[in-house]
Design a protein around this motif. Structure first.
Motif, PDB file in Angstrom:
ATOM      1  N   VAL A 315       0.852  -1.187   0.000  1.00  0.00           N
ATOM      2  CA  VAL A 315       0.000   0.000   0.000  1.00  0.00           C
ATOM      3  C   VAL A 315       0.887   1.235   0.000  1.00  0.00           C
ATOM      4  CG1 VAL A 315      -0.185  -0.104   2.530  1.00  0.00           C
ATOM      5  CG2 VAL A 315      -1.824   1.266   1.224  1.00  0.00           C
ATOM      6  N   GLN A 316       0.527   2.218  -0.803  1.00  0.00           N
ATOM      7  CA  GLN A 316       1.273   3.470  -0.896  1.00  0.00           C
ATOM      8  C   GLN A 316       0.383   4.620  -0.440  1.00  0.00           C
ATOM      9  OE1 GLN A 316       2.618   3.749  -4.969  1.00  0.00           O
ATOM     10  NE2 GLN A 316       4.164   2.153  -4.712  1.00  0.00           N
ATOM     11  N   TYR A 317       0.975   5.548   0.283  1.00  0.00           N
ATOM     12  CA  TYR A 317       0.234   6.738   0.705  1.00  0.00           C
ATOM     13  C   TYR A 317       1.210   7.856   0.998  1.00  0.00           C
ATOM     14  CZ  TYR A 317       1.533   5.183   5.424  1.00  0.00           C
ATOM     15  OH  TYR A 317       2.226   4.775   6.535  1.00  0.00           O
ATOM     16  N   THR A 318       0.691   9.075   0.954  1.00  0.00           N
ATOM     17  CA  THR A 318       1.460  10.262   1.310  1.00  0.00           C
ATOM     18  C   THR A 318       1.105  10.653   2.737  1.00  0.00           C
ATOM     19  OG1 THR A 318       1.476  11.058  -0.971  1.00  0.00           O
ATOM     20  CG2 THR A 318       1.914  12.692   0.748  1.00  0.00           C
ATOM     21  N   ARG A 319       2.116  10.867   3.567  1.00  0.00           N
ATOM     22  CA  ARG A 319       1.847  11.315   4.941  1.00  0.00           C
ATOM     23  C   ARG A 319       1.185  12.690   4.884  1.00  0.00           C
ATOM     24  NH1 ARG A 319       4.225  10.428  10.074  1.00  0.00           N
ATOM     25  NH2 ARG A 319       5.614   8.904   9.120  1.00  0.00           N
ATOM     26  N   PRO A 320      -0.073  12.820   5.337  1.00  0.00           N
ATOM     27  CA  PRO A 320      -0.766  14.106   5.216  1.00  0.00           C
ATOM     28  C   PRO A 320      -0.242  15.143   6.207  1.00  0.00           C
ATOM     29  CG  PRO A 320      -2.139  12.556   6.400  1.00  0.00           C
ATOM     30  CD  PRO A 320      -0.919  11.789   5.960  1.00  0.00           C
ATOM     31  N   GLY A 322      -2.236  17.794   6.798  1.00  0.00           N
ATOM     32  CA  GLY A 322      -3.462  18.445   7.229  1.00  0.00           C
ATOM     33  C   GLY A 322      -4.659  17.608   6.826  1.00  0.00           C
ATOM     34  N   GLY A 323      -5.826  17.986   7.313  1.00  0.00           N
ATOM     35  CA  GLY A 323      -7.043  17.300   6.951  1.00  0.00           C
ATOM     36  C   GLY A 323      -7.358  16.105   7.833  1.00  0.00           C
ATOM     37  N   MET A 324      -8.241  15.241   7.329  1.00  0.00           N
ATOM     38  CA  MET A 324      -8.753  14.101   8.088  1.00  0.00           C
ATOM     39  C   MET A 324      -8.594  12.777   7.361  1.00  0.00           C
ATOM     40  SD  MET A 324     -12.397  15.578   9.423  1.00  0.00           S
ATOM     41  CE  MET A 324     -12.530  16.604  10.894  1.00  0.00           C
ATOM     42  N   PHE A 325      -7.853  12.778   6.245  1.00  0.00           N
ATOM     43  CA  PHE A 325      -7.905  11.623   5.361  1.00  0.00           C
ATOM     44  C   PHE A 325      -6.528  11.094   4.986  1.00  0.00           C
ATOM     45  CE2 PHE A 325     -11.443  14.553   4.280  1.00  0.00           C
ATOM     46  CZ  PHE A 325     -12.470  13.805   4.829  1.00  0.00           C
ATOM     47  N   LEU A 326      -6.514   9.795   4.701  1.00  0.00           N
ATOM     48  CA  LEU A 326      -5.337   9.135   4.150  1.00  0.00           C
ATOM     49  C   LEU A 326      -5.762   8.499   2.827  1.00  0.00           C
ATOM     50  CD1 LEU A 326      -2.469   8.942   5.319  1.00  0.00           C
ATOM     51  CD2 LEU A 326      -2.988   6.609   6.030  1.00  0.00           C
ATOM     52  N   TRP A 327      -4.991   8.776   1.777  1.00  0.00           N
ATOM     53  CA  TRP A 327      -5.286   8.289   0.428  1.00  0.00           C
ATOM     54  C   TRP A 327      -4.393   7.089   0.155  1.00  0.00           C
ATOM     55  CZ3 TRP A 327      -8.904   9.223  -3.126  1.00  0.00           C
ATOM     56  CH2 TRP A 327      -8.656   8.933  -4.468  1.00  0.00           C
ATOM     57  N   LEU A 328      -5.014   5.924  -0.031  1.00  0.00           N
ATOM     58  CA  LEU A 328      -4.268   4.689  -0.213  1.00  0.00           C
ATOM     59  C   LEU A 328      -4.337   4.219  -1.658  1.00  0.00           C
ATOM     60  CD1 LEU A 328      -5.419   2.617   2.909  1.00  0.00           C
ATOM     61  CD2 LEU A 328      -3.676   4.401   2.774  1.00  0.00           C
ATOM     62  N   THR A 329      -3.192   3.827  -2.195  1.00  0.00           N
ATOM     63  CA  THR A 329      -3.118   3.246  -3.533  1.00  0.00           C
ATOM     64  C   THR A 329      -2.483   1.864  -3.424  1.00  0.00           C
ATOM     65  OG1 THR A 329      -2.876   5.440  -4.520  1.00  0.00           O
ATOM     66  CG2 THR A 329      -2.241   3.565  -5.881  1.00  0.00           C
ATOM     67  N   TYR A 370     -12.107   6.223 -14.642  1.00  0.00           N
ATOM     68  CA  TYR A 370     -10.772   6.101 -14.045  1.00  0.00           C
ATOM     69  C   TYR A 370     -10.204   4.720 -14.344  1.00  0.00           C
ATOM     70  CZ  TYR A 370      -7.156   5.536 -10.493  1.00  0.00           C
ATOM     71  OH  TYR A 370      -5.966   5.280  -9.850  1.00  0.00           O
ATOM     72  N   SER A 371      -8.951   4.656 -14.799  1.00  0.00           N
ATOM     73  CA  SER A 371      -8.349   3.375 -15.180  1.00  0.00           C
ATOM     74  C   SER A 371      -6.995   3.137 -14.506  1.00  0.00           C
ATOM     75  CB  SER A 371      -8.164   3.325 -16.706  1.00  0.00           C
ATOM     76  OG  SER A 371      -7.347   4.402 -17.152  1.00  0.00           O
ATOM     77  N   GLY A 372      -6.651   3.927 -13.504  1.00  0.00           N
ATOM     78  CA  GLY A 372      -5.374   3.774 -12.816  1.00  0.00           C
ATOM     79  C   GLY A 372      -5.427   2.707 -11.742  1.00  0.00           C
ATOM     80  N   PRO A 373      -4.375   2.593 -10.938  1.00  0.00           N
ATOM     81  CA  PRO A 373      -4.339   1.598  -9.862  1.00  0.00           C
ATOM     82  C   PRO A 373      -5.449   1.857  -8.845  1.00  0.00           C
ATOM     83  CG  PRO A 373      -2.541   3.172  -9.628  1.00  0.00           C
ATOM     84  CD  PRO A 373      -3.152   3.418 -10.971  1.00  0.00           C
ATOM     85  N   PRO A 374      -5.972   0.794  -8.229  1.00  0.00           N
ATOM     86  CA  PRO A 374      -7.075   0.976  -7.282  1.00  0.00           C
ATOM     87  C   PRO A 374      -6.666   1.846  -6.094  1.00  0.00           C
ATOM     88  CG  PRO A 374      -6.207  -1.254  -7.142  1.00  0.00           C
ATOM     89  CD  PRO A 374      -5.575  -0.620  -8.345  1.00  0.00           C
ATOM     90  N   CYS A 375      -7.567   2.696  -5.679  1.00  0.00           N
ATOM     91  CA  CYS A 375      -7.281   3.642  -4.598  1.00  0.00           C
ATOM     92  C   CYS A 375      -8.542   3.834  -3.764  1.00  0.00           C
ATOM     93  CB  CYS A 375      -6.788   4.983  -5.150  1.00  0.00           C
ATOM     94  SG  CYS A 375      -7.790   5.625  -6.520  1.00  0.00           S
ATOM     95  N   ILE A 376      -8.360   4.111  -2.483  1.00  0.00           N
ATOM     96  CA  ILE A 376      -9.473   4.365  -1.573  1.00  0.00           C
ATOM     97  C   ILE A 376      -9.085   5.500  -0.620  1.00  0.00           C
ATOM     98  CG2 ILE A 376     -10.404   2.022  -1.638  1.00  0.00           C
ATOM     99  CD1 ILE A 376      -9.006   1.469   1.027  1.00  0.00           C
ATOM    100  N   ARG A 377     -10.085   6.130  -0.038  1.00  0.00           N
ATOM    101  CA  ARG A 377      -9.839   7.167   0.972  1.00  0.00           C
ATOM    102  C   ARG A 377     -10.318   6.662   2.327  1.00  0.00           C
ATOM    103  NH1 ARG A 377     -13.250  12.656   1.560  1.00  0.00           N
ATOM    104  NH2 ARG A 377     -14.484  11.176   2.794  1.00  0.00           N
TER     105      ARG A 377
END
Length: 405
Positions: A315-320, A322-329, A370-377
């Motif tokens: 799983v890949q993500y950017t350390r946020p 700010g905000g309330m969310f983590l975006w996972l790819t 959208y046709s990129g790698p699967p991602c969720i919030r």
């Protein structure tokens, strides 16, 4: 809004707005004047004599009818003590250019809808993953959505330039860009100053109006800046915030507000004003920092759980910042974001948001899918630390098994 909406960029609604016949009289209503004009009820007729507000930690403050509990009609820009506080708050935190004014709003969604009624544009530029409610509001109002690619620093300036030029070459009127530079929703990126300056220069070159959504400003996880809405900082049910921008635009915004919702809730304004008076400007910033520390801790719990339950690189993500969310790819999975969502909801009983629901296709994209790698919030806002850990522990076997399918 970062630039003045000139006549060529305002709608017919904006151009028709004027001060209402009764609102014109407010400037004459001094304490010495006897008003026989508007249908303002007497404050003594209100059923509320006073309100005591008890705060977390045992502190409290008192609101008294007609003094600090202001429930009567007012102008659309907010009750006087609150507008004074907002003006000083914005000045202290942002050092705005001369000619900047502020207006109290009924929250960010209503403010965005009003901006769209004032700015003449057929299409709006967004990050190509953007806040779904903002997109939905605009599309309901007949606006096209055009996505712009981004990198780890946010929207790419050259991509913005090319996208706007291509849209205009196709005859599409583009005068407005929407962005969340702090804790971008859904991806969580906080834009560095250099990128903001690059984008601003492109917007100047292309004569684009900038609508900056400050919803996540109050919950930066690195530096302390307080934002323009109370949903994340105080409570969503307050339905209150503020918008700052050039005085000409804010005047139009206030007039539109007076034509629609009249003014934000007097009860909400009074309670928040009482809170700011209780804390003081510096004390309120200390309170905001405590909220930031809370969400920073929540975010750390979520990231630690991901490290514990998933192998490196899965799983890949950017350390946020700010905000309330983590975006996972998930680069190794072949399923769609919706298929991930459905598997997690049914097999793990964990609810996330499929990433493709935030997707905004680019101007040159024939297929809007959208046709990129699967991602969720994932949100780290509401669940307790224990529940966050439990959720990731349930998600891991479901997602890892999908790699083998």
């Amino acid at each position: 809004m970062e630039r003045v909406a000139t006549t060529g960029k305002t709608t017919s609604v904006a151009n028709k707005l004027k001060v209402g016949p009764l609102k014109k009289l407010y400037k004459y209503m001094t304490p010495e004047a006897i008003s026989l004009a508007g249908g303002l009820p007497m404050d003594t007729c209100f059923p509320f004599k006073s309100i005591d507000v008890n705060l977390e930690g045992g502190e409290h403050f008192h609101l008294e009818n007609s003094k600090t509990l202001l429930m009567n009609y007012t102008r659309g820009d907010g009750i006087a003590p609150l507008k004074t506080w907002v003006t000083e708050h914005v000045k202290q935190l942002h050092n705005p250019r001369e000619g900047t004014e502020s207006c109290v709003t009924v929250g960010s969604s209503d403010a965005w809808a009003k901006i769209l009624q004032l700015v003449d544009t057929e299409a709006i530029m967004y990050d190509n993953f953007a806040y779904g409610t903002a997109i939905n509001i605009a599309e309901v109002m007949g606006k096209k959505s055009i996505g712009v690619p981004f990198d780890e620093h946010g929207m790419i300036p050259e991509q913005l330039r090319q996208s706007v030029q291509e849209a205009r070459a196709k005859g599409i009127t583009v005068n407005l860009i929407y962005m969340i530079p702090v804790g971008q929703n859904p991806v969580g990126i906080t834009m560095p100053t250099e990128r903001k300056e690059e984008l601003y220069r492109v917007c100047q070159e292309l004569d684009l109006l900038i609508a900056e959504d400050g919803t996540q400003l109050a919950i930066q996880l690195v530096v302390a800046v307080v934002g323009s809405v109370l949903s994340k900082l105080v409570a969503p049910g307050m339905r209150m915030g503020w918008i700052s921008g050039p005085s000409q635009f804010i005047e139009k915004y206030m007039l539109l507000q007076e034509c629609t919702s009249q003014f934000p809730s007097g009860l909400s304004q009074s309670i928040f004003t009482g809170l700011t008076r209780h804390h003081g400007q510096d004390g309120f910033n200390v309170y905001a920092k405590s909220i930031q520390r809370h969400y920073k801790s929540q975010c750390k719990v979520l990231m630690n759980a991901l490290t514990e339950h998933f192998p490196p690189g899965f799983v890949q993500y950017t350390r946020p910042a700010g905000g309330m969310f983590l975006w996972l790819t998930f680069p190794s999975l072949k399923q769609t974001p919706t298929e991930l969502f459905e598997a997690l909801a049914s097999a793990a009983q964990v609810i996330c948001v499929p990433g493709d629901s935030f997707y905004v296709p680019t101007i040159g994209q024939d297929d809007a899918t959208y046709s990129g790698p699967p991602c969720i919030r994932l949100s780290f806002a509401y669940a307790s630390p224990e529940k966050i850990g439990e959720a990731i522990a349930k998600m891991a076997p479901v997602l890892l098994s999908m790699e083998r399918k």
